[in-house]
Design a protein around this motif. Structure first.
Motif, PDB file in Angstrom:
ATOM      1  N   MET A 189      23.260  23.886 -22.704  1.00  0.00           N
ATOM      2  CA  MET A 189      22.203  22.889 -22.839  1.00  0.00           C
ATOM      3  C   MET A 189      20.879  23.510 -23.296  1.00  0.00           C
ATOM      4  SD  MET A 189      23.681  20.084 -22.502  1.00  0.00           S
ATOM      5  CE  MET A 189      22.186  19.116 -22.705  1.00  0.00           C
ATOM      6  N   LYS A 190      20.594  24.742 -22.867  1.00  0.00           N
ATOM      7  CA  LYS A 190      19.371  25.418 -23.307  1.00  0.00           C
ATOM      8  C   LYS A 190      19.378  25.562 -24.822  1.00  0.00           C
ATOM      9  CE  LYS A 190      19.105  29.714 -23.608  1.00  0.00           C
ATOM     10  NZ  LYS A 190      19.215  31.132 -23.515  1.00  0.00           N
ATOM     11  N   ALA A 205      21.175  23.937 -27.025  1.00  0.00           N
ATOM     12  CA  ALA A 205      21.164  22.629 -27.685  1.00  0.00           C
ATOM     13  C   ALA A 205      19.761  22.029 -27.707  1.00  0.00           C
ATOM     14  CB  ALA A 205      22.134  21.675 -26.988  1.00  0.00           C
ATOM     15  N   TRP A 206      19.050  22.113 -26.575  1.00  0.00           N
ATOM     16  CA  TRP A 206      17.702  21.556 -26.524  1.00  0.00           C
ATOM     17  C   TRP A 206      16.737  22.338 -27.412  1.00  0.00           C
ATOM     18  CZ3 TRP A 206      16.102  16.994 -25.502  1.00  0.00           C
ATOM     19  CH2 TRP A 206      16.786  16.188 -24.585  1.00  0.00           C
ATOM     20  N   ALA A 254      17.476  21.214 -30.869  1.00  0.00           N
ATOM     21  CA  ALA A 254      17.068  19.816 -31.071  1.00  0.00           C
ATOM     22  C   ALA A 254      15.554  19.674 -31.208  1.00  0.00           C
ATOM     23  CB  ALA A 254      17.569  18.953 -29.919  1.00  0.00           C
ATOM     24  N   THR A 255      14.816  20.529 -30.519  1.00  0.00           N
ATOM     25  CA  THR A 255      13.350  20.425 -30.579  1.00  0.00           C
ATOM     26  C   THR A 255      12.762  21.223 -31.730  1.00  0.00           C
ATOM     27  OG1 THR A 255      13.092  22.255 -29.006  1.00  0.00           O
ATOM     28  CG2 THR A 255      13.102  20.006 -28.108  1.00  0.00           C
ATOM     29  N   HIS A 303      12.885  24.685 -32.285  1.00  0.00           N
ATOM     30  CA  HIS A 303      12.226  25.912 -31.838  1.00  0.00           C
ATOM     31  C   HIS A 303      12.050  26.902 -32.986  1.00  0.00           C
ATOM     32  CE1 HIS A 303      15.567  28.798 -31.998  1.00  0.00           C
ATOM     33  NE2 HIS A 303      16.325  27.774 -31.743  1.00  0.00           N
ATOM     34  N   LEU A 322      22.826  17.902 -29.830  1.00  0.00           N
ATOM     35  CA  LEU A 322      22.584  17.520 -28.448  1.00  0.00           C
ATOM     36  C   LEU A 322      23.689  16.623 -27.871  1.00  0.00           C
ATOM     37  CD1 LEU A 322      20.605  18.027 -26.228  1.00  0.00           C
ATOM     38  CD2 LEU A 322      19.231  16.136 -27.052  1.00  0.00           C
ATOM     39  N   GLN A 367      25.979  17.577 -24.675  1.00  0.00           N
ATOM     40  CA  GLN A 367      26.009  16.742 -23.474  1.00  0.00           C
ATOM     41  C   GLN A 367      27.434  16.388 -23.083  1.00  0.00           C
ATOM     42  OE1 GLN A 367      23.205  13.806 -24.925  1.00  0.00           O
ATOM     43  NE2 GLN A 367      21.612  14.578 -23.555  1.00  0.00           N
TER      44      GLN A 367
END
Length: 84
Positions: free
Chosen positions: A44-45, A47-48, A51-52, A54, A65, A69
């Motif tokens: 999840m780290k 993926a997030w 998605a943001t 970085h 994401l 999930q």
């Protein structure tokens, strides 16, 4: 903080634990549960972060994401099965 919450909920055996592995050692499948949780958190780290958008160098690209999930939900299901 989680350690104190668990102690407050009656899980006194974690009161003297010095790390996550020690805090789950009382459970017969604690190591497996911890490994699944570490996998889920890493999944999840990544993926997030992806998605943001970085910009951190050296970070691996995460799954989309929605796909992450779904995989995280499957890992949670495995954890729940171990607790039965």
């Amino acid at each position: 903080m989680a350690q104190q919450l668990l102690v407050g909920l009656g899980e006194d055996q974690v009161a003297t634990a010095t790390d996550a592995r020690a805090s789950v050692a009382f459970h017969p499948k604690g190591a497996q549960l911890l490994e699944l949780e570490a996998e889920k958190q890493s999944l999840m780290k990544d993926a997030w972060l992806t998605a943001t958008g970085h910009q951190r160098p050296g970070m691996k690209k995460g799954l989309p994401l929605a796909e992450a999930q779904q995989k995280a939900a499957a890992l949670t299901k495995q954890q729940k099965a171990l607790l039965r």
